[in-house]
Design an enzyme around this catalytic site. Sequence first.
Site, PDB file in Angstrom:
ATOM      1  N   LYS A  63       0.807  -1.219   0.000  1.00 18.80           N
ATOM      2  CA  LYS A  63       0.000   0.000   0.000  1.00 18.80           C
ATOM      3  C   LYS A  63       0.844   1.275   0.000  1.00 18.80           C
ATOM      4  O   LYS A  63       0.389   2.328  -0.475  1.00 18.80           O
ATOM      5  CB  LYS A  63      -0.937   0.006   1.211  1.00 18.80           C
ATOM      6  CG  LYS A  63      -2.036  -1.031   1.166  1.00 18.80           C
ATOM      7  CD  LYS A  63      -3.125  -0.653   0.192  1.00 18.80           C
ATOM      8  CE  LYS A  63      -4.351  -1.527   0.325  1.00 18.80           C
ATOM      9  NZ  LYS A  63      -5.442  -1.120  -0.579  1.00 18.80           N
ATOM     10  N   SER A  92       1.218  -9.692  -0.403  1.00 20.59           N
ATOM     11  CA  SER A  92       0.822  -8.285  -0.297  1.00 20.59           C
ATOM     12  C   SER A  92       1.205  -7.592   0.995  1.00 20.59           C
ATOM     13  O   SER A  92       1.379  -6.380   1.020  1.00 20.59           O
ATOM     14  CB  SER A  92      -0.684  -8.143  -0.527  1.00 20.59           C
ATOM     15  OG  SER A  92      -1.404  -8.828   0.483  1.00 20.59           O
TER      16      SER A  92
END
Length: 329
Positions: free
Chosen positions: A62, A313
Amino acid sequence: MSTDFCAQNPLSVSFADVEEAANRLQGIAFKTPVLTSETFNKRTNSQVFFKCENFQRTGSFKFRGACNALIQLSEAEKQRGVLTFSSGNHAQAIALAARLLEIPATVVMPADAPKVKQEATRGYGAEIILYDRTQVSREELAAKIAAERHLTIIPPYDHAWVIAGQGTAGLELIAEVGELDLLLVCCGGGGLLSGCAIATKTLSPQCKVIGVEPEQADDAARSFRTKTLQTVTNPDTIADGARTPSLGKLTFPLVLHYVDEMATVSEDAIRSTMFFMWERMKVVVEPTGVLAAAALLSGVVQSENARIGVIVSGGNVDLSEVNRFFYCN
């Protein structure tokens, strides 16, 4: 792909946008390592490359999208500040990127977001506003606060600059290991999946791209099959990063255009893959972070004798709550 849908919703991000994002992020975002596992290769009968975004700043991919977005704000927008809504990883990413760029940041977070993510977000200097996810729409609350305070909203996935930034993870992976036969990417709101698919289809055109989400939060898979945007409300999955209500107005057409297939994995597969990566690969990965790997390890996706990329991720696990991974249904 639904031609009519895509014609009505033009693609918002190109490979050039991903390349420009990579240039902006040089020296700011980490170039994360690519790991391999002989045991995993034997179990899948393929050569698997793990792009480990759990080693990215703030512990997830992110940071790439958040930083790419904040860098491009006008000076007036930077001075007024930004606001986002997130269960944790985007919250931390915005908080750190804002601190590095000296931008005030406010984050709307669900009260049940992992404590480790709340504490990290505060630690990076952001103001947190908690809400009850069962009673309040985070988008509506964020819009209200942003209007009152004149803040710029940077959503967690449905934003062209965010999507382009996330795509740099896929760009880096292929630049390091070469062309792939298959790329697996976790999917919540579709920002990482969209961005990585754009990069992959440009750099390795024959590569098949598959998005992976929890069975209990399968809105993207249903949307992909029906070519109609589907939603889910507060799904009961340990993969908290995939509890997004739906794909976005920008990510949905990108997924339809660039992604070849969607897959779903069970809660048991998520847990067992997470424990495998902790125990055998010696890396801390959160439940959402193992979705792509779980599709391979569980046999939901099979591709023997192939070169396979897996985007890991994130790794923001609240270790004080690890026991719940063993005992939840």
